[in-house]
Enzyme design. Structure first.
Site, PDB file in Angstrom:
ATOM      1  N   CYS A  33       0.592 -20.797   5.983  1.00  0.00           N
ATOM      2  CA  CYS A  33      -0.230 -22.254   6.556  1.00  0.00           C
ATOM      3  C   CYS A  33      -0.364 -21.788   8.052  1.00  0.00           C
ATOM      4  O   CYS A  33       0.642 -22.105   8.693  1.00  0.00           O
ATOM      5  CB  CYS A  33       0.511 -23.616   5.981  1.00  0.00           C
ATOM      6  SG  CYS A  33      -0.254 -24.892   6.823  1.00  0.00           S
ATOM      7  N   CYS A  36       0.394 -25.025  10.108  1.00  0.00           N
ATOM      8  CA  CYS A  36       1.761 -25.321   9.954  1.00  0.00           C
ATOM      9  C   CYS A  36       2.319 -24.635  11.111  1.00  0.00           C
ATOM     10  O   CYS A  36       3.368 -25.461  11.821  1.00  0.00           O
ATOM     11  CB  CYS A  36       2.514 -25.205   8.853  1.00  0.00           C
ATOM     12  SG  CYS A  36       1.774 -25.750   7.146  1.00  0.00           S
TER      13      CYS A  36
END
Length: 235
Positions: A33, A36
Site C-alpha cells: 500500500c 500507507c
C-alpha cells in the site's frame, strides 16, 4: 515511545486493554500500500510527540485478518482511535500532517483528566478524596480509598463508598474485607466449618461464609470445595 506491532493474538492486550489507561491509535496498513507508506511516518511522528499520552499500534492487515474483520476494513490506510475499549474516532486515507495532528490532539487527556490521573496515582487518602470530588464514580479511586478505609477499620464508610459503582471482582473483595474486618487467625478453616451449619437459615452467616471465600480467593485450593459445600447446604 515506539509504535507497537500488533497481531490478532496480541490485539486484546495491546489495544483493547491498554485503551482503558491511554488512548490508542491503530494504523492498519500493508506492504503493498503506497499511501500507507506516506501516512505511516507522519502518524509515528505526531503520536511520538505526545510523550506516551497517546500510543500507536500498527497492524499489517495481510498478516492479521482477524483485526481487519473486526474493524470491517474495506480500504487502507485506515486509522482508528480507541479509548476505554471503544472506537471513538477514525479516518481512511493518507491524511496530511496537519489533519493527523488535529486527530491525535483530540485524543489527548484534558487538564481535568490529567489531574484526576495524577491524584489516583498519588494513592494517599487526601488525593483519592480529591479525585472523587472531580469524578464521584471513578472506580479506581473508590477501590483504592476503600482499601485504605478497610485497613484502618472504617468498613462502614468503605461499603457506602462502594455503593456508588457496580459490583465487580475488585469491589467484591474490598466489600468482603469491610464486612469481615481482619482475616481470621485460624487460616479460615475453623470459622468456615463453624458457619456451615448455619448458612441455610441465617442470612448473616451465609454472607460471612461468602465473604470469607472472597478473601481466600479462587487461587486458594480450598475455595472450590467450600463453595460446593455451601451449595449442598443451600439446595
Amino acid at each position: 515511545m515506539a509504535a507497537i506491532d500488533v497481531t490478532d493474538e496480541t490485539f486484546q492486550t495491546e489495544v483493547i486493554d491498554r485503551s482503558t489507561d491511554v488512548a490508542v491509535v491503530v494504523d492498519l496498513w500493508a506492504e503493498w500500500c503506497g499511501p500507507c507508506k506516506t501516512l505511516g511516518p507522519i502518524i509515528e511522528k505526531v503520536v511520538d510527540a505526545t510523550d506516551g499520552k497517546v500510543v500507536l499500534a500498527k497492524v499489517d492487515v495481510d498478516a492479521n485478518p482477524g483485526i481487519s474483520q473486526a474493524f470491517k476494513v474495506q480500504s487502507i490506510p485506515a486509522v482508528y482511535a480507541l479509548k476505554g475499549g471503544q472506537v471513538v474516532d477514525g479516518f481512511v486515507g493518507a491524511y496530511p500532517e496537519q489533519e493527523v495532528q488535529r486527530f491525535v490532539e483530540s485524543l489527548l487527556p484534558t487538564e481535568e483528566e490529567s489531574k484526576l490521573d495524577a491524584l489516583i496515582a498519588a494513592g494517599d487518602e487526601a488525593s483519592l478524596r480529591m479525585a472523587l470530588e472531580l469524578e464521584p464514580g471513578n472506580e479506581d479511586a473508590i477501590v483504592a480509598l476503600g482499601e485504605i478505609l478497610v485497613a484502618r477499620g472504617d468498613g462502614v464508610e468503605a461499603l457506602a463508598l462502594l455503593e456508588r459503582i457496580p459490583e465487580s471482582e475488585r469491589t467484591r473483595k474490598v466489600a468482603a474485607a469491610a464486612r469481615i474486618g481482619t482475616a481470621p487467625t485460624d487460616d479460615y478453616d475453623q470459622q468456615l466449618a463453624g458457619l456451615l451449619d448455619r448458612v441455610k437459615d441465617d442470612d448473616d452467616a451465609r454472607q460471612q461464609f461468602v465473604d470469607l471465600l472472597e478473601l481466600m480467593g479462587p487461587e486458594d485450593p480450598r475455595t472450590a470445595g467450600y463453595r460446593r459445600q455451601l451449595t449442598a447446604r443451600l439446595f
